[in-house]
Design an enzyme around this catalytic site. Structure first.
Site, PDB file in Angstrom:
ATOM      1  N   ASP A   4      -1.526 -22.331  29.148  1.00 21.21           N
ATOM      2  CA  ASP A   4      -1.855 -22.478  27.729  1.00 21.21           C
ATOM      3  C   ASP A   4      -3.320 -22.215  27.425  1.00 21.21           C
ATOM      4  O   ASP A   4      -3.702 -22.118  26.253  1.00 21.21           O
ATOM      5  CB  ASP A   4      -1.487 -23.880  27.249  1.00 21.21           C
ATOM      6  CG  ASP A   4       0.014 -24.083  27.169  1.00 21.21           C
ATOM      7  OD1 ASP A   4       0.731 -23.108  26.904  1.00 21.21           O
ATOM      8  OD2 ASP A   4       0.467 -25.232  27.378  1.00 21.21           O
ATOM      9  N   SER A  15       8.015 -22.973  36.202  1.00 21.44           N
ATOM     10  CA  SER A  15       8.171 -23.486  34.842  1.00 21.44           C
ATOM     11  C   SER A  15       8.355 -24.992  34.876  1.00 21.44           C
ATOM     12  O   SER A  15       9.392 -25.487  35.334  1.00 21.44           O
ATOM     13  CB  SER A  15       9.363 -22.840  34.130  1.00 21.44           C
ATOM     14  OG  SER A  15       9.598 -23.474  32.884  1.00 21.44           O
TER      15      SER A  15
END
Length: 456
Positions: free
Chosen positions: A335, A182
């Protein structure tokens, strides 16, 4: 039917129809990840930071508003060319002020998590909130490491927003190993480290995007990156260093460029040039994947700008073939999976995308949302755990569905691209979320040949 006028395309339903071809050169808005960080680093800098190419979507404007409340003076000026330049007069590391009101981060998931990192090591108290979508997203994976600095958090049920941060008065450095990849968590820790004495280290089993480290170096923050004996990446930052305001240019966002890029690959006789796109190695997973599928994508005029690699992308219509996309690629294109799923729906054969658990905690449950929308458009789709399986037939699907975007801009843009090639128009129920990351998307796409309107 001709596209509707531009102002009408920013909210309400949108309809996308088959496009004969796409042609032209364009520059998509600035990189959202870098834009957030530019405003934050400018706030931590002493003196003036000048930012060119800043994304002016709602997420970034929310971060700008938060930085103003924390003490920065931020102004925008238009240039003679019609572009904008942003000026940030920073307060310096250690000098954030207590905000007078709640920090409303809108839909900015990156923004809220990074601001939490800034606040965690300053002796102030602040409450953060967001829109309905952001308030559903879990914050525990950020608050857990930030608490180790000495910060305290009072969150809503399920470690969600609204959330109050009480920053540590005497923060202590830490070494933290990311349990899952992350960049948001890593960056929150590194931002907290700026006002922490000593060296803070983040260990990454799988490398994630490194925009924070690059920007730290641009602002003069001591950053050391090395491999551990176990082959993991360790990023170490020395805190309490004075930052001096800088001038920087934000590259075009590769996540935003993904939509016209895939549209050009799928529509007949198309040829696009996407200018000044960031090609950071931690962000090029989609390009690598599409090339493996047979895409004609060429990188021209490769260069460095403000510490980030940039290139112009030349894209031509291509016949795509389904492949297996490994889970290890997810951090470099998390994404972009919604628009990759659209490309897979038009490819020949089956595409399996592994390791997509992160998509369940984005603006929406993107994994379920994309699967349901594709099925409604006539695509054979399966979800097995964290794997999305799309069976392409080598031709565009039927389309004809109205897809709920669930407050998720990437779902909305992905299905508008699908409508450009499907047999029947595809519509989305609400365009407003698109403005959070890609203001003017429909207008820009219509400018190169798309047919997106607000009328059925």
């Amino acid at each position: 039917m001709a596209p509707a006028s531009s102002p009408a395309l920013s909210s309400g339903p949108l309809f996308s129809r088959k496009t004969p071809s796409l042609h032209g050169a364009l520059r998509v808005p600035g990189d959202k990840s870098i834009s957030h960080r530019a405003l934050m680093m400018g706030t931590f800098g002493v003196g003036r930071t000048v930012i060119f190419g800043l994304l002016e979507g709602e997420d970034i404007l929310a971060t700008a508003g938060a930085m103003r409340q924390l003490g920065a003076r931020i102004e925008r000026e238009a240039t003679p060319s019609g572009d904008a330049v942003w000026f940030v007069e920073g307060v310096g590391v250690g000098a954030l002020r207590t905000p007078e009101t709640v920090l409303d981060m809108g839909n900015a998931g990156t923004g809220v998590r990074l601001v939490m990192g800034m606040l965690a090591t300053h002796p102030i108290r602040a409450t953060l909130t967001g829109d309905a979508s952001l308030c559903k997203r879990p914050m525990g994976r950020v608050t857990e490491p930030l608490a180790q600095f000495g910060a305290e958090f009072q969150a809503s049920e399920g470690n969600r927003l609204p959330l109050t941060v009480t920053g540590a008065r005497s923060p202590v450095p830490l070494t933290y190993r990311l349990p899952v990849p992350s960049a948001q968590v890593k960056s929150a820790i590194l931002l907290a480290a700026l006002n922490t004495p000593g060296v803070t280290t983040v260990i990454e089993p799988i490398p994630t995007r490194d925009h924070t480290e690059r920007m730290f170096a641009h602002f003069g923050v001591p950053v050391e990156i090395h491999q551990t004996p176990e082959g993991e990446t360790a990023v170490s930052v020395t805190g309490q260093t004075e930052l001096v305001g800088q001038t920087l240019t934000v590259p075009a966002d590769p996540s935003s460029a993904a939509f016209p890029l895939v549209a050009a690959l799928l529509t007949p006789r198309s040829h696009l040039l996407l200018e000044g796109v960031g090609i950071n190695a931690h962000r090029t997973g989609l390009i690598d994947t599409l090339r493996e599928m047979g895409a004609d994508i060429r990188l021209l005029n490769e260069r460095m700008d403000t510490g980030e690699p940039v290139a112009d992308l030349e894209v031509r219509t291509s016949a795509l073939t389904g492949i297996d996309v490994p889970a290890s690629r997810a951090p470099s294109m998390i994404d972009e999976y919604p628009i990759l799923a659209v490309a897979a729906a038009c490819a020949t054969g089956t595409t399996r995308m592994h390791g997509l658990g992160e998509l369940r905690v984005k603006e929406s449950d993107r994994l379920t949302g994309m699967a349901d929308g594709l099925r409604a458009c006539g695509v054979q789709v399966e979800v097995e755990g964290d794997t999305l399986i799309v069976h392409g037939t080598g031709r565009p699907p039927k389309g004809g569905a109205r897809v709920p975007v669930m407050l998720d801009h990437r779902i909305g843009m992905s299905f508008l691209v699908l409508g450009m090639v499907s047999e029947e128009p595809v519509s989305i129920d609400e365009a407003a979320p698109i403005e959070t990351s890609f203001p003017g998307f429909a207008r820009l796409m219509n400018g190169i040949g798309a047919n997106i309107s607000d009328s059925p």
